[in-house]
Scaffold this motif. Structure first.
Motif, mmCIF file in Angstrom:
data_model
loop_
_atom_site.group_PDB
_atom_site.id
_atom_site.type_symbol
_atom_site.label_atom_id
_atom_site.label_comp_id
_atom_site.label_asym_id
_atom_site.label_seq_id
_atom_site.Cartn_x
_atom_site.Cartn_y
_atom_site.Cartn_z
ATOM 1 N N THR A 85 0.828 -1.201 0.000
ATOM 2 C CA THR A 85 0.000 0.000 0.000
ATOM 3 C C THR A 85 0.863 1.252 0.000
ATOM 4 O O THR A 85 0.596 2.211 -0.733
ATOM 5 C CB THR A 85 -0.932 0.004 1.229
ATOM 6 O OG1 THR A 85 -1.741 -1.182 1.198
ATOM 7 C CG2 THR A 85 -1.830 1.224 1.239
ATOM 8 N N ALA A 86 1.925 1.267 0.803
ATOM 9 C CA ALA A 86 2.793 2.447 0.882
ATOM 10 C C ALA A 86 3.421 2.759 -0.470
ATOM 11 O O ALA A 86 3.552 3.934 -0.847
ATOM 12 C CB ALA A 86 3.877 2.235 1.936
ATOM 13 N N ALA A 92 1.354 7.064 -6.660
ATOM 14 C CA ALA A 92 0.302 8.043 -6.942
ATOM 15 C C ALA A 92 0.845 9.466 -6.832
ATOM 16 O O ALA A 92 0.526 10.333 -7.658
ATOM 17 C CB ALA A 92 -0.870 7.839 -5.994
ATOM 18 N N LYS A 93 1.660 9.708 -5.835
ATOM 19 C CA LYS A 93 2.266 11.036 -5.673
ATOM 20 C C LYS A 93 3.214 11.338 -6.828
ATOM 21 O O LYS A 93 3.253 12.466 -7.346
ATOM 22 C CB LYS A 93 2.997 11.118 -4.327
ATOM 23 C CG LYS A 93 2.083 11.037 -3.108
ATOM 24 C CD LYS A 93 2.863 11.179 -1.816
ATOM 25 C CE LYS A 93 1.992 10.932 -0.601
ATOM 26 N NZ LYS A 93 0.826 11.848 -0.515
ATOM 27 N N LEU A 94 3.995 10.345 -7.242
ATOM 28 C CA LEU A 94 4.903 10.542 -8.366
ATOM 29 C C LEU A 94 4.126 10.833 -9.648
ATOM 30 O O LEU A 94 4.515 11.713 -10.428
ATOM 31 C CB LEU A 94 5.775 9.297 -8.556
ATOM 32 C CG LEU A 94 6.835 9.040 -7.488
ATOM 33 C CD1 LEU A 94 7.504 7.686 -7.719
ATOM 34 C CD2 LEU A 94 7.888 10.149 -7.468
ATOM 35 N N ALA A 95 3.048 10.106 -9.870
ATOM 36 C CA ALA A 95 2.245 10.314 -11.081
ATOM 37 C C ALA A 95 1.768 11.760 -11.173
ATOM 38 O O ALA A 95 1.834 12.384 -12.244
ATOM 39 C CB ALA A 95 1.053 9.361 -11.092
ATOM 40 N N LEU A 103 -5.274 8.036 -12.599
ATOM 41 C CA LEU A 103 -4.651 6.771 -12.230
ATOM 42 C C LEU A 103 -5.570 5.610 -12.600
ATOM 43 O O LEU A 103 -6.796 5.713 -12.483
ATOM 44 C CB LEU A 103 -4.393 6.706 -10.727
ATOM 45 C CG LEU A 103 -3.530 7.795 -10.098
ATOM 46 C CD1 LEU A 103 -3.557 7.668 -8.579
ATOM 47 C CD2 LEU A 103 -2.109 7.717 -10.620
ATOM 48 N N MET A 104 -4.968 4.499 -13.031
ATOM 49 C CA MET A 104 -5.671 3.226 -13.065
ATOM 50 C C MET A 104 -5.077 2.385 -11.943
ATOM 51 O O MET A 104 -3.851 2.258 -11.841
ATOM 52 C CB MET A 104 -5.508 2.518 -14.410
ATOM 53 C CG MET A 104 -6.347 1.242 -14.516
ATOM 54 S SD MET A 104 -6.432 0.552 -16.192
ATOM 55 C CE MET A 104 -4.799 -0.167 -16.360
ATOM 56 N N LEU A 105 -5.928 1.824 -11.116
ATOM 57 C CA LEU A 105 -5.465 1.199 -9.882
ATOM 58 C C LEU A 105 -5.918 -0.249 -9.793
ATOM 59 O O LEU A 105 -7.117 -0.541 -9.798
ATOM 60 C CB LEU A 105 -5.999 2.000 -8.690
ATOM 61 C CG LEU A 105 -5.590 1.594 -7.290
ATOM 62 C CD1 LEU A 105 -4.078 1.624 -7.108
ATOM 63 C CD2 LEU A 105 -6.263 2.507 -6.266
ATOM 64 N N SER A 128 -5.004 9.494 -0.543
ATOM 65 C CA SER A 128 -3.663 10.093 -0.605
ATOM 66 C C SER A 128 -3.477 11.026 -1.794
ATOM 67 O O SER A 128 -2.436 11.677 -1.916
ATOM 68 C CB SER A 128 -2.611 8.977 -0.694
ATOM 69 O OG SER A 128 -2.572 8.405 -2.005
ATOM 70 N N THR A 129 -4.451 11.087 -2.707
ATOM 71 C CA THR A 129 -4.260 11.835 -3.949
ATOM 72 C C THR A 129 -5.541 12.528 -4.352
ATOM 73 O O THR A 129 -6.645 12.102 -3.979
ATOM 74 C CB THR A 129 -3.810 10.890 -5.089
ATOM 75 O OG1 THR A 129 -3.593 11.640 -6.280
ATOM 76 C CG2 THR A 129 -4.849 9.807 -5.352
#
Length: 304
Positions: A85-86, A92-95, A103-105, A128-129
């Motif tokens: 998860t981390a 996500a932050k980098l994206a 995002l596709m998750l 987080s995003t």
């Protein structure tokens, strides 16, 4: 850029040189052909993009290059397929920092999470995003189903907006719409079921063979949504032998070979994948080249 989750979103392949480096000029050539054909967004770093063998640095290069190339015309969506998860939160932050607009998750990789764990994973990343998220529901390949009960919990997260529907059960489109109305946009993630699911109400198509045949893919979507079913069906029937290449474990090799034959890519893959040889390559080439030789004349679908 807010994302309108509808239309055609190619699951883009990652192009490599013979020296096993990123081939950005070839990547850009294909991307521009996709934009000209009328796609609505592009997804990077998915299974078809050989996500398991590209580095974070390469993902950064690809994302930034794609953002530059699209010049705001369409959204760039980055795939996240992580075990922890981390790390998914970090990606996500980098994206966002790299300029991706969505995002596709996937559910957690390499561990078969239960319903509670799957839901909490998605919630943690969403919290987080601010990027909009499309959940990838593919229990056939990834062994974790995102159930209606999980989606019921995910409704509380406004940035979870769409679903790549790859359960291979077309009835799931009806289940989702019956349960949630238009809360989640549904995009078919299985090439051989795309027209069927769009007729049932899916909003779009996350495609594989679109990487080699963008115009035909967009035409099927536009004609279907315009109610011109007979015209769409004629193209779809021509397309089906190609679309079936998306269902094989070697879909990356098959689709990259199709890109090469269509003049939009190369068959180069990264180890442990190997390019096709022998009878298998001859057989797949026959499918591809036969389709190219009988390519249909398309109506003016871009005006629809």
């Amino acid at each position: 850029m807010a994302i309108e989750w509808k239309g055609i979103f190619p699951a883009f392949t990652t192009k490599f040189t013979a020296a096993d480096e990123l081939d950005l000029p070839l990547f850009g050539k294909n991307l521009q052909a996709q934009i000209a054909a009328g796609i609505d967004g592009v997804i990077l770093g998915g299974s078809l993009g050989e996500a398991s063998v590209i580095t974070t640095a390469e993902k950064e290069t690809l994302t930034k290059y794609a953002v530059e190339q699209v010049a705001g015309k369409i959204p760039v969506v980055m795939n996240i397929a992580e075990g922890a998860t981390a790390e998914a939160i970090r990606q996500a932050k980098l994206a966002a920092a790299w300029g991706a607009k969505g995002l596709m998750l996937l559910p957690p990789m390499r561990y078969k999470s239960d319903e509670r764990e799957t839901a909490e994973y998605f919630k943690a990343v969403a919290a987080s995003t601010e990027l909009p998220i499309m959940i990838y529901n593919n229990p056939v390949d990834y062994k974790v189903e995102v159930t209606l009960a999980i989606f019921d919990q995910l409704q509380a997260y406004s940035n979870i907006q769409a679903v790549k529907e790859s359960t291979r059960d077309v009835s799931n489109v009806t289940r989702m719409i019956s349960r949630f109305g238009d809360r989640f946009s549904l995009l078919c993630g299985v090439d051989t079921l795309a027209m069927e699911e769009m007729i049932l109400g899916a909003n779009g198509w996350v495609g594989g063979l679109v990487c080699a045949f963008p115009a035909e893919t967009v035409a099927i979507y536009k004609l279907t949504k315009a109610g011109r079913i007979a015209e769409a069906l004629a193209i779809y029937r021509w397309f089906l032998p190609l679309l079936e290449l998306d269902l094989h474990p070697k879909l990356v090799q098959y689709i990259k070979l199709a890109e090469q034959q269509a003049g939009l890519g190369s068959e180069l893959v990264r180890a442990p994948r190997l390019a096709l040889v022998g009878e298998e390559r001859t057989r797949i080439l026959k499918v591809i080249d036969s389709a190219i030789a009988t390519r249909p004349v398309l109506p003016d679908y871009l005006s629809l």
